[in-house]
Structures are given as structure tokens and as C-alpha cells.
Design a protein around this motif. Sequence first.
Motif, PDB file in Angstrom:
ATOM      1  N   GLY A 165      48.964  74.784  55.295  1.00  0.00           N
ATOM      2  CA  GLY A 165      50.158  74.953  55.985  1.00  0.00           C
ATOM      3  C   GLY A 165      51.415  74.697  55.363  1.00  0.00           C
ATOM      4  N   VAL A 166      52.675  75.217  55.598  1.00  0.00           N
ATOM      5  CA  VAL A 166      54.065  75.160  54.777  1.00  0.00           C
ATOM      6  C   VAL A 166      54.968  74.721  55.644  1.00  0.00           C
ATOM      7  N   THR A 167      55.437  73.536  55.556  1.00  0.00           N
ATOM      8  CA  THR A 167      56.653  73.458  56.099  1.00  0.00           C
ATOM      9  C   THR A 167      58.116  73.529  55.297  1.00  0.00           C
ATOM     10  N   VAL A 168      59.137  74.157  55.967  1.00  0.00           N
ATOM     11  CA  VAL A 168      60.094  74.631  55.071  1.00  0.00           C
ATOM     12  C   VAL A 168      61.593  73.764  55.538  1.00  0.00           C
ATOM     13  N   LEU A 169      62.141  73.373  54.568  1.00  0.00           N
ATOM     14  CA  LEU A 169      63.377  72.422  55.142  1.00  0.00           C
ATOM     15  C   LEU A 169      64.506  73.226  54.135  1.00  0.00           C
ATOM     16  N   GLN A 170      65.338  74.026  55.037  1.00  0.00           N
ATOM     17  CA  GLN A 170      66.712  74.503  54.604  1.00  0.00           C
ATOM     18  C   GLN A 170      67.755  73.399  54.498  1.00  0.00           C
ATOM     19  N   LEU A 171      68.112  72.881  53.234  1.00  0.00           N
ATOM     20  CA  LEU A 171      69.408  71.954  53.022  1.00  0.00           C
ATOM     21  C   LEU A 171      70.595  72.740  52.703  1.00  0.00           C
ATOM     22  N   GLU A 172      71.593  72.191  52.919  1.00  0.00           N
ATOM     23  CA  GLU A 172      73.053  72.581  52.440  1.00  0.00           C
ATOM     24  C   GLU A 172      73.480  72.278  51.209  1.00  0.00           C
ATOM     25  N   ALA A 173      72.765  71.387  50.617  1.00  0.00           N
ATOM     26  CA  ALA A 173      73.008  71.085  49.247  1.00  0.00           C
ATOM     27  C   ALA A 173      71.754  70.407  48.536  1.00  0.00           C
ATOM     28  N   LYS A 174      71.832  70.253  47.286  1.00  0.00           N
ATOM     29  CA  LYS A 174      70.799  69.813  46.744  1.00  0.00           C
ATOM     30  C   LYS A 174      70.412  68.193  47.137  1.00  0.00           C
ATOM     31  N   PRO A 175      68.876  67.975  47.351  1.00  0.00           N
ATOM     32  CA  PRO A 175      68.564  66.750  47.664  1.00  0.00           C
ATOM     33  C   PRO A 175      68.784  65.897  46.426  1.00  0.00           C
ATOM     34  N   ASP A 176      68.966  64.594  47.007  1.00  0.00           N
ATOM     35  CA  ASP A 176      69.144  63.358  45.751  1.00  0.00           C
ATOM     36  C   ASP A 176      67.769  63.316  45.176  1.00  0.00           C
ATOM     37  N   ALA A 177      67.413  63.508  43.911  1.00  0.00           N
ATOM     38  CA  ALA A 177      66.110  63.430  43.217  1.00  0.00           C
ATOM     39  C   ALA A 177      65.348  61.959  43.131  1.00  0.00           C
ATOM     40  N   GLN A 178      66.350  61.114  43.217  1.00  0.00           N
ATOM     41  CA  GLN A 178      65.730  59.577  43.194  1.00  0.00           C
ATOM     42  C   GLN A 178      65.409  59.405  44.234  1.00  0.00           C
ATOM     43  N   THR A 179      66.232  59.412  45.363  1.00  0.00           N
ATOM     44  CA  THR A 179      65.431  58.962  46.701  1.00  0.00           C
ATOM     45  C   THR A 179      64.498  59.698  47.159  1.00  0.00           C
ATOM     46  N   LEU A 180      64.287  61.093  47.174  1.00  0.00           N
ATOM     47  CA  LEU A 180      63.097  61.944  47.337  1.00  0.00           C
ATOM     48  C   LEU A 180      61.906  61.293  46.402  1.00  0.00           C
ATOM     49  N   THR A 181      62.016  61.347  45.271  1.00  0.00           N
ATOM     50  CA  THR A 181      61.000  60.657  44.268  1.00  0.00           C
ATOM     51  C   THR A 181      60.449  59.370  44.951  1.00  0.00           C
ATOM     52  N   LYS A 182      61.305  58.456  44.903  1.00  0.00           N
ATOM     53  CA  LYS A 182      61.002  57.119  45.349  1.00  0.00           C
ATOM     54  C   LYS A 182      60.193  57.167  46.745  1.00  0.00           C
ATOM     55  N   ALA A 183      60.728  58.067  47.910  1.00  0.00           N
ATOM     56  CA  ALA A 183      59.888  58.055  49.082  1.00  0.00           C
ATOM     57  C   ALA A 183      58.471  58.821  48.690  1.00  0.00           C
ATOM     58  N   TRP A 184      58.500  59.747  48.039  1.00  0.00           N
ATOM     59  CA  TRP A 184      57.243  60.570  47.822  1.00  0.00           C
ATOM     60  C   TRP A 184      56.316  59.654  46.997  1.00  0.00           C
ATOM     61  N   GLU A 185      56.564  58.725  46.193  1.00  0.00           N
ATOM     62  CA  GLU A 185      55.590  57.874  45.302  1.00  0.00           C
ATOM     63  C   GLU A 185      55.323  56.929  46.422  1.00  0.00           C
ATOM     64  N   GLU A 186      55.986  56.407  47.187  1.00  0.00           N
ATOM     65  CA  GLU A 186      55.589  55.370  48.129  1.00  0.00           C
ATOM     66  C   GLU A 186      54.634  55.779  49.260  1.00  0.00           C
TER      67      GLU A 186
END
Length: 431
Positions: A30-51
Motif C-alpha cells: 500500500g502507499v500513503t500520500v501526504l501532501q504538504l505545503e512546504a518542504k518537511p524538515d529533514a533533521q526532524t523527519l530523519t530522526k523520527a524515521w531512524e527511531e
Amino acid sequence: MLILPATTVDFFLAGLEAFMRRSGQGTHWGVTVLQLEAKPDAQTLTKAWEEIHAQHPMLGARLKRQWRGWRWVWETHGTIAAPPICWHGVQGLPPGEEVIQERLQGRSSSGALTTPLWLEVFPWGTEGGHVILLTWRHALLDGTGINLLLEKLAAGACAAGPPAQTMPPRESMARIYKRAKPLTDRLHEMTSAGCLSAWMKGMPTGGRPEYRLIELSREESARATARLRALCGDFLQMPFYAAMAARALQLLHERRDWHSPEIHLHLPIQLRGRSRELIFGNHMGAMPLFLEAGALGTLDLAVAHVLEKYREGMKQERSQASEALTTLAAHLPLSTFIPMVRWTNMGQICSLFHSHTGSFLPGRTEFAGAAVQNIYTIPSVSAPPGLGIFVSDYAGLITVTLAWRGDGVSQAEIEALDRRIRTDLTGIAQE
């Protein structure tokens, strides 16, 4: 080595994927799509993804049978490293249908996906918007799990690991069979009546995953929500969307001049406790409903009929009977489970797949530092049943995904289904 109990739905989805592989339909993604109005913060996203990966060994787990006791369990030898988030450059295209279809087949531009979660970020639109694609293995996640996963990622951290899970107590086979027998008898009645899906014996099972998004505007979504509350009240949403899905399938039957006296609908039911930490493994069981095709003439009538059948199913403890029946089936070899279901159902599995698992990210307006515009999920389906109708909701904005496979549903039929669904949801007749 960590051993975690598997649910009966884990077994069902593993059996479904085994059938899909053997019939040329690939793995179940399956694929979940998130449409955002700006570029997500790379550091925040990477930290949560790795944890997420560090704290959830289920991401490296494998479903297997324990020979002592014959139980299905998840076995893991520890955590796996988080795959790098793929940040597509400005020169790349936003993720169109071809990209999403490729992910639904478990592939990226560099080859087959090798982990159960794959995260990508694409530029989108002309005003700095971005899209996140989260591709996930359905054998390990369902719609409820995806929602919980997004909540963890949006929070920016996943400090607490999953609690220890204990094996459920054993029951005798005789008691389980007694609980399952009323449903078995009802399924035999349905089979004798000739219940159809969007797929009939002899139709092809192959073909790539296809989908159509029905994106309601803010005004249309508000109308749909008002209709839902008028027909179902403030707290029970599933009958409204189940009735809409059943009427869409009925329209498909009418256009093909197929005659199915009943629609066998699996109403998703929360069977497992909704712990915020139990993200992986499947939460939802099934309440089998047997809807009379003649009782679906209007959406109002269809909702009333679904509610009647829902109350009947609750009184007869049909979700518990379904759980018991799958528990019995789990003693079969995995490769024979779905073929056995099809054999007993004259080629069918159920009439269609459908779900609505609640609103995404309740109370949140941002994801990784970027404002969220919309979130929706695009699951793939198997043939049979050949059709899926899935409802996503973010902050009151409703998106419906029609999913099918190959040439199993024509474009003219999809257009007709689109019109029927929009009409039923909004109460406004579509041209």
C-alpha cells in the motif's frame, strides 16, 4: 531472538499474499500520500524515521509457524537499520500514477523494495509544496497501524519501544469449532445463493495495480459529513461508508447484467487493543455482513440495512465467529488457505475490500515542520474480489480510493462508480 504472537488477520493477509504471488499479482503493498505545503524538515523527519526502526524490531520480523504448538508467530533477531529517506531533487517529477503503481508492485527506480517501509519526498506544485510517499507492506501493517505510525513520525520521536506481548491462552479445538460453526453454516448458504464480487470465475487474475482517486472538495466533504451524521449519528461512521461501497458494487453488477442476491461485506472491526506502541501487526478483524441486494435502493435504505445487519451480527457474535474460523484455518498450510476459501465460496473470497479507519493525524496540522494539506492511502487489491473502495479522512477532507487490477474493471465502469460514489456521499446527482 524475540518471539511475538501473530493475529489471525496476520495469517489471513499472509495467505492472501501467498495467493497473489502464485497467481502473478505480486506482493501486497500500500502507499500513503501526504501532501504538504512546504518542504518537511529533514533533521526532524530523519530522526523520527531512524527511531521508529530502532525501537520496533517487528520491522525485521518474519512470520513463521512454531512446530511446537502449531502457532503462527513473528520471529525477529533484532532491529534493522532504517533505509535512507529518498529526497527527490527539483528536477524530478512529482509522483504521478506510474510512480505510485510501481510502488504498489514493490519496486522503485533502482529495483525491488527490500524493507517493509520505504519513505520518499518529492517536490510538488509551483509554490514550494512537497509530497511524502510512504510505501508499506500490507502483511505487516493495516490502516490503523499506518495512522499510528504517522502519529509517531509527526511527533518527531519514538522514544518508547513496544511493550512485551504475551501469547493468548489456548482453547480446545472443539470450543473454537463450536464458536465458528454458525458462520460456517451462513457462508454455505451464501455460496448456494451465488454471491458475486467484481470478479467472476474465468476472468484474469493478473495485471498491475490500478487506482482512481475521488477527491472531495472541502464543501463536498462537509456535505458528506453532514449526511453521515444524519444517517448514523456522531460516533458510528462505518455503516455509512459500507453502504456506499455496497451500492457501488451493486451498480457494477447491474451494468454487467450480473445477478448476485447478496453482497458479502467484511466490516472492519477493532479486535486488538489500540495501544499507541503496537504499530506493526494487524489490528482489524472482520465482521462478516450478508447484505441483501434488493435492500440497497437508496443510500438511506442501504445505511439502515447495514445497521440492521450490523446489529444482527453483533447479537450473533459474528466477529468472534470469524476470528474462530480463521483460527481453525490457521492450522492449514499457508499456501492452501486462500485456495480453500475460494473453493468453499465458488471462486470468491468476499464481494469487495473496503475500509475507513478514522481520521489521519487527529488534532495535528503539521508534519515534520510543514503544514499538511491532505493525507490519503492507496492500497492494492487482489482479484478476486477485484475491487477495493477505501475512504481516507484528514481534518474533514475526504478522499476515496478505487482500487482494481489490470483490465478487471473498465474505464467506463470506473467513471460510473465515480459518479455513484460522489452522488451518494454528497447527495448531489452527478452528470
